[in-house]
Design a protein around this motif. Structure first.
Motif, PDB file in Angstrom:
ATOM      1  N   ARG A 486     -29.746  15.482 -36.996  1.00  0.00           N
ATOM      2  CA  ARG A 486     -28.782  14.883 -37.929  1.00  0.00           C
ATOM      3  C   ARG A 486     -28.409  13.473 -37.492  1.00  0.00           C
ATOM      4  O   ARG A 486     -28.274  12.573 -38.325  1.00  0.00           O
ATOM      5  CB  ARG A 486     -27.524  15.749 -38.020  1.00  0.00           C
ATOM      6  CG  ARG A 486     -27.796  17.045 -38.750  1.00  0.00           C
ATOM      7  CD  ARG A 486     -26.540  17.854 -38.909  1.00  0.00           C
ATOM      8  NE  ARG A 486     -26.891  19.192 -39.386  1.00  0.00           N
ATOM      9  CZ  ARG A 486     -26.011  20.031 -39.900  1.00  0.00           C
ATOM     10  NH1 ARG A 486     -24.738  19.672 -40.001  1.00  0.00           N
ATOM     11  NH2 ARG A 486     -26.383  21.224 -40.312  1.00  0.00           N
ATOM     12  N   LEU A 487     -28.233  13.293 -36.179  1.00  0.00           N
ATOM     13  CA  LEU A 487     -27.881  11.954 -35.685  1.00  0.00           C
ATOM     14  C   LEU A 487     -29.015  10.967 -35.928  1.00  0.00           C
ATOM     15  O   LEU A 487     -28.794   9.842 -36.385  1.00  0.00           O
ATOM     16  CB  LEU A 487     -27.534  12.003 -34.188  1.00  0.00           C
ATOM     17  CG  LEU A 487     -26.198  12.648 -33.819  1.00  0.00           C
ATOM     18  CD1 LEU A 487     -26.011  12.656 -32.304  1.00  0.00           C
ATOM     19  CD2 LEU A 487     -25.026  11.913 -34.486  1.00  0.00           C
ATOM     20  N   ILE A 488     -30.244  11.383 -35.626  1.00  0.00           N
ATOM     21  CA  ILE A 488     -31.380  10.479 -35.835  1.00  0.00           C
ATOM     22  C   ILE A 488     -31.478  10.105 -37.313  1.00  0.00           C
ATOM     23  O   ILE A 488     -31.669   8.937 -37.676  1.00  0.00           O
ATOM     24  CB  ILE A 488     -32.708  11.136 -35.364  1.00  0.00           C
ATOM     25  CG1 ILE A 488     -32.672  11.385 -33.855  1.00  0.00           C
ATOM     26  CG2 ILE A 488     -33.911  10.280 -35.745  1.00  0.00           C
ATOM     27  CD1 ILE A 488     -33.885  12.125 -33.312  1.00  0.00           C
ATOM     28  N   HIS A 489     -31.307  11.092 -38.155  1.00  0.00           N
ATOM     29  CA  HIS A 489     -31.379  10.869 -39.597  1.00  0.00           C
ATOM     30  C   HIS A 489     -30.331   9.855 -40.038  1.00  0.00           C
ATOM     31  O   HIS A 489     -30.600   8.913 -40.784  1.00  0.00           O
ATOM     32  CB  HIS A 489     -31.173  12.216 -40.315  1.00  0.00           C
ATOM     33  CG  HIS A 489     -31.453  12.152 -41.783  1.00  0.00           C
ATOM     34  ND1 HIS A 489     -30.698  12.816 -42.722  1.00  0.00           N
ATOM     35  CD2 HIS A 489     -32.395  11.479 -42.489  1.00  0.00           C
ATOM     36  CE1 HIS A 489     -31.174  12.570 -43.940  1.00  0.00           C
ATOM     37  NE2 HIS A 489     -32.203  11.761 -43.816  1.00  0.00           N
ATOM     38  N   GLN A 490     -29.115  10.068 -39.556  1.00  0.00           N
ATOM     39  CA  GLN A 490     -27.995   9.194 -39.895  1.00  0.00           C
ATOM     40  C   GLN A 490     -28.248   7.748 -39.439  1.00  0.00           C
ATOM     41  O   GLN A 490     -27.990   6.797 -40.173  1.00  0.00           O
ATOM     42  CB  GLN A 490     -26.764   9.754 -39.165  1.00  0.00           C
ATOM     43  CG  GLN A 490     -25.442   9.331 -39.694  1.00  0.00           C
ATOM     44  CD  GLN A 490     -24.334  10.078 -38.934  1.00  0.00           C
ATOM     45  OE1 GLN A 490     -24.468  11.263 -38.637  1.00  0.00           O
ATOM     46  NE2 GLN A 490     -23.266   9.378 -38.616  1.00  0.00           N
ATOM     47  N   VAL A 491     -28.796   7.602 -38.234  1.00  0.00           N
ATOM     48  CA  VAL A 491     -29.083   6.261 -37.701  1.00  0.00           C
ATOM     49  C   VAL A 491     -30.187   5.590 -38.525  1.00  0.00           C
ATOM     50  O   VAL A 491     -30.086   4.412 -38.882  1.00  0.00           O
ATOM     51  CB  VAL A 491     -29.488   6.341 -36.210  1.00  0.00           C
ATOM     52  CG1 VAL A 491     -29.969   4.986 -35.698  1.00  0.00           C
ATOM     53  CG2 VAL A 491     -28.318   6.839 -35.368  1.00  0.00           C
ATOM     54  N   ALA A 492     -31.230   6.374 -38.851  1.00  0.00           N
ATOM     55  CA  ALA A 492     -32.331   5.814 -39.638  1.00  0.00           C
ATOM     56  C   ALA A 492     -31.826   5.350 -41.000  1.00  0.00           C
ATOM     57  O   ALA A 492     -32.162   4.259 -41.472  1.00  0.00           O
ATOM     58  CB  ALA A 492     -33.443   6.858 -39.804  1.00  0.00           C
ATOM     59  N   GLN A 493     -30.977   6.178 -41.633  1.00  0.00           N
ATOM     60  CA  GLN A 493     -30.432   5.803 -42.942  1.00  0.00           C
ATOM     61  C   GLN A 493     -29.566   4.554 -42.849  1.00  0.00           C
ATOM     62  O   GLN A 493     -29.673   3.648 -43.667  1.00  0.00           O
ATOM     63  CB  GLN A 493     -29.611   6.955 -43.514  1.00  0.00           C
ATOM     64  CG  GLN A 493     -30.472   8.078 -44.059  1.00  0.00           C
ATOM     65  CD  GLN A 493     -29.623   9.167 -44.695  1.00  0.00           C
ATOM     66  OE1 GLN A 493     -28.543   9.493 -44.200  1.00  0.00           O
ATOM     67  NE2 GLN A 493     -30.110   9.709 -45.804  1.00  0.00           N
ATOM     68  N   ALA A 494     -28.710   4.509 -41.831  1.00  0.00           N
ATOM     69  CA  ALA A 494     -27.824   3.348 -41.662  1.00  0.00           C
ATOM     70  C   ALA A 494     -28.646   2.073 -41.477  1.00  0.00           C
ATOM     71  O   ALA A 494     -28.354   1.034 -42.068  1.00  0.00           O
ATOM     72  CB  ALA A 494     -26.898   3.559 -40.468  1.00  0.00           C
ATOM     73  N   GLY A 495     -29.696   2.175 -40.648  1.00  0.00           N
ATOM     74  CA  GLY A 495     -30.546   1.009 -40.414  1.00  0.00           C
ATOM     75  C   GLY A 495     -31.282   0.592 -41.665  1.00  0.00           C
ATOM     76  O   GLY A 495     -31.327  -0.596 -42.024  1.00  0.00           O
ATOM     77  N   ASN A 496     -31.865   1.566 -42.340  1.00  0.00           N
ATOM     78  CA  ASN A 496     -32.646   1.250 -43.540  1.00  0.00           C
ATOM     79  C   ASN A 496     -31.765   0.647 -44.640  1.00  0.00           C
ATOM     80  O   ASN A 496     -32.183  -0.273 -45.339  1.00  0.00           O
ATOM     81  CB  ASN A 496     -33.382   2.497 -44.049  1.00  0.00           C
ATOM     82  CG  ASN A 496     -34.484   2.913 -43.079  1.00  0.00           C
ATOM     83  OD1 ASN A 496     -34.933   2.119 -42.249  1.00  0.00           O
ATOM     84  ND2 ASN A 496     -34.915   4.177 -43.156  1.00  0.00           N
ATOM     85  N   ARG A 497     -30.545   1.166 -44.775  1.00  0.00           N
ATOM     86  CA  ARG A 497     -29.627   0.612 -45.788  1.00  0.00           C
ATOM     87  C   ARG A 497     -29.299  -0.844 -45.490  1.00  0.00           C
ATOM     88  O   ARG A 497     -29.196  -1.673 -46.378  1.00  0.00           O
ATOM     89  CB  ARG A 497     -28.327   1.431 -45.838  1.00  0.00           C
ATOM     90  CG  ARG A 497     -28.334   2.492 -46.934  1.00  0.00           C
ATOM     91  CD  ARG A 497     -26.922   2.934 -47.286  1.00  0.00           C
ATOM     92  NE  ARG A 497     -26.231   3.504 -46.132  1.00  0.00           N
ATOM     93  CZ  ARG A 497     -26.314   4.797 -45.792  1.00  0.00           C
ATOM     94  NH1 ARG A 497     -27.034   5.651 -46.505  1.00  0.00           N
ATOM     95  NH2 ARG A 497     -25.666   5.255 -44.751  1.00  0.00           N
TER      96      ARG A 497
END
Lengths: 581, 95
Positions: A486-497
């Motif tokens: 979940r953390l990795i997913h959240q970081v990837a989304q934040a970066g991509n956004r």
């Protein structure tokens, strides 16, 4: 046959003759010899004693002439020690009684004298200890000839066994002749272990008492996957391991052919594959393995094993060297000092802490030692003229820390500007995401930097509060625990956004099992030990993004790490029916 | 049969060299001892060192202020023992 369990430090299989290093780094090839060879061993001993006595007498004369009587006398003492009849008698008795080789008997005899010195513990004992050791080395060198000189002269294919190795000792290994190594002490994150991975040779550490059970030249097997050493293997075991060795070599050949192909999915998504390096000399390996750049250049080697902190020029040269090898088109991400906790520097003067992993380490240490930090930042900026350099801060846990780092970097830029020293303006700056607080605040951090790099090793240990080297809790440690996903997913989304790059540079990125999952979570950049790059590329080239996204969606719904791991194994077999695991 | 009836000669001496019986005086001592026919023994309490062996002598680790006993055993023991005592009793390093 005897199997000993240690900690796997670098994967792979090796079979070969043991080369036993004693603690002083001199190689004693054989501890015992067959009884009928004792007379010739005794003759070798006599020659060596005579020659080394003569060496010392010659040195006494030379030194007396050049530097005076006082210095000459040191060698007169050595000559006396080497020609001592009682010493010779003791060595000979040991050889006859125990069938010891001349080298081993010499070492045993002198070491027992060193030990009695150490036991008295007074100041004279401390001063003359070095003379005893020196005499031992002179004798061993006379007995061994060039073979005794150093590891890089070992001409056969050997497996090095030692109590412990310093990184500099490991660094001079000739990987053409040293096939693997195993040590009695050491942990999986020690620099020696990391370097073994970089040198691409199997290694097992933390084996406990080992050297007494093995003689130089004995055949041993190192299993770097499971962390085993097998002494005196039987024929069936040997055959089993030879088979695995052949499989490994086959797999390597297959992936090597991908060196110049792109890391691109079947449906055309480009993934950037970078290499992690520890020493400047590894830069070449990145290119050889087809890496698109260096995604993590650790800089701790500049501080470890040093008595003084490195100078700005030492930093600069180490960075320039790598940038020059990588050329103008391959990025090099330099991580600022990540010392502290496990990596103690004598010069950095890290204080004793009760809980070092939650203490003053990494960027926290740098922010409290600004001179040290600024020296490194100046060198990095100066080196930026030589290629595509990026700066990365490790262990950032709050936005405030990141801001402090950035403002310090600006200060250093201004200093350089005022001094008229060249540097490249606007060097991309990133932060590692390896503390859960940073992962949770990723959307805020993303606004401050040009890239993220997920350090999954620390992120996993801090998220699950479990040290994987502590066997009683290691079962909790998993990079695919749903909490971590979940953390990795959240970081990837934040970066991509925010439109910034998100890299993964932990060990996870080098494991084929996790590649589809990471792509599915939105990661398009992986940085792994160079050796792993061809295999990861192979996996990527057999995936599509919808495949990967389905894997990630499924995994995110699971409740336990075990479920995820089992599921990923099944998926990998589906993507790679020709069987990489 | 050498057939002589002499007793070993003993002398007690206190080490005054600030560095104790370290490598240099011990080397001088052992070199000198190697050249005489007597057996030379140095005692530190119960600890015994063969005066002709440098390993033994420095192995005593005799610091300044240590009391040592030198023993010479042989026909000319009485005449030669003084030289050995002088080395141990010398405040500086002998040549």
């Amino acid at each position: 046959m005897e199997t000993k369990h240690g900690i796997p430090a670098s994967p792979g299989i090796a079979i070969g003759p043991a080369l036993v290093l004693d603690t002083e780094g001199v190689h004693i090839p054989r501890r015992t010899v067959p009884a009928d060879l004792i007379p010739s061993e005794l003759a070798r001993l006599q020659v060596a004693l005579h020659q080394s006595t003569e060496d010392s007498r010659r040195r006494e004369q030379e030194m007396t002439t050049r530097l005076g009587k006082d210095i000459g006398k040191i060698f007169a003492s050595h000559a006396l020690l080497l020609s001592d009849q009682a010493l010779r008698y003791d060595i000979e008795m040991l050889m006859k009684a125990e069938s010891y080789s001349a080298e081993y008997a010499v070492s045993r005899c002198i070491r027992s004298r060193v030990k009695s010195l150490d036991d008295t513990g007074n100041e004279i004992a401390q001063r003359i200890r070095a003379d005893f050791i020196d005499v031992e080395k002179q004798l061993l060198h006379r007995l061994l000839g060039a073979r005794g000189d150093s590891l890089d002269l070992a001409t056969e294919n050997v497996i090095v066994l030692a109590n412990d190795l310093t990184p500099s000792e490991t660094a001079i290994f000739n990987t053409k002749t040293v096939r693997a190594f195993a040590t009695e002490s050491g942990g999986p994150t020690s620099h020696t272990a990391i370097l073994a991975g970089a040198l691409n040779i199997p290694a097992v550490v933390g084996l406990g008492k080992l050297l007494n059970d093995v003689s130089g030249g004995d055949t041993v097997i190192i299993d770097g996957y499971e962390g085993l050493i097998i002494l005196e293997p039987d024929e069936a075991t040997l055959e089993r391991y030879r088979e695995r060795l052949r499989e490994d070599e086959h797999a390597t050949d297959r992936y090597e052919s991908l060196r110049d192909s792109e890391a691109i999915t079947k449906d055309g998504a480009v993934v950037r594959l970078f290499g992690n390096i520890e020493f400047p000399t590894e830069a070449k390996a990145c290119i050889e393995k087809g890496a698109g750049g260096v995604g993590l250049y650790r800089t701790e080697f500049l501080y470890v094993n040093k008595t003084d902190d490195p100078t700005e020029d030492e930093h600069y040269e180490a960075y320039r060297e790598v940038l020059t090898v990588l050329g103008p088109n391959r990025p090099v991400v330099i991580r600022t000092l990540d010392l502290g906790a496990d990596k103690f520097s004598p010069a950095g003067g890290a204080p004793h802490e009760r809980n070092p992993f939650l203490g003053l380490r990494s960027v926290r240490l740098c922010l409290q030692n600004r001179t040290l930090f600024k020296t490194q930042l100046r060198a990095i900026l100066r080196a930026s003229c030589h290629g595509d350099l990026r700066i990365m801060f490790p262990m950032v846990s709050t936005v405030l820390e990141l801001r402090q780092c950035l403002s310090l970097l600006r200060e250093v830029e201004e200093d350089l500007h005022e001094a008229g020293i060249d540097y490249k303006p606007n060097v991309p700056v990133g932060t590692m995401i390896e503390v859960p607080s940073a992962a949770i605040m990723a959307d805020v951090l993303a606004k401050q930097v040009s890239f993220f790099s997920l350090g999954t090793n620390d992120l996993v240990q801090y998220t699950l509060a479990a040290d994987r080297n502590n066997e009683t809790v290691a079962n909790l440690y998993s990079p695919v625990d749903p909490s971590v996903l979940r953390l990795i997913h959240q970081v990837a989304q934040a970066g991509n956004r925010q439109g910034i790059e998100v890299n993964v540079c932990g060990e996870m990125s080098g494991e084929a099992l996790y590649t589809a999952l990471l792509l599915g979570l939105g990661i398009r950049q992986l940085s792994a030990t160079p050796r792993k790059i061809p295999e990861i590329k192979h996996v990527i080239r057999n995936l599509t993004i919808p495949d990967a996204e389905r894997v990630a969606t499924d995994a995110l719904q699971m409740e336990t790490a075990r479920e995820v791991t089992t599921y990923l194994r099944g998926q990998l077999r589906r993507f790679l029916p020709d069987g990489a695991d | 049969m050498t057939g002589t009836l002499h007793e070993p000669v003993r002398r007690t001496v206190v080490v005054v060299n600030p560095n104790g019986l370290h490598m240099r005086p011990a080397t001088t001592f052992a070199q000198l001892a190697a050249g005489v026919t007597c057996d030379i023994t140095v005692w530190l309490g119960e600890k015994r060192a063969n005066g002709k062996s440098l390993w033994d002598l420095i192995g005593l680790c005799a610091l300044r202020g240590t009391e040592l006993t030198v023993e010479a055993d042989g026909p000319d023991a009485e005449t030669i023992i003084g030289q050995f005592v002088d080395i141990l009793a010398s405040p500086g390093d002998p040549d």
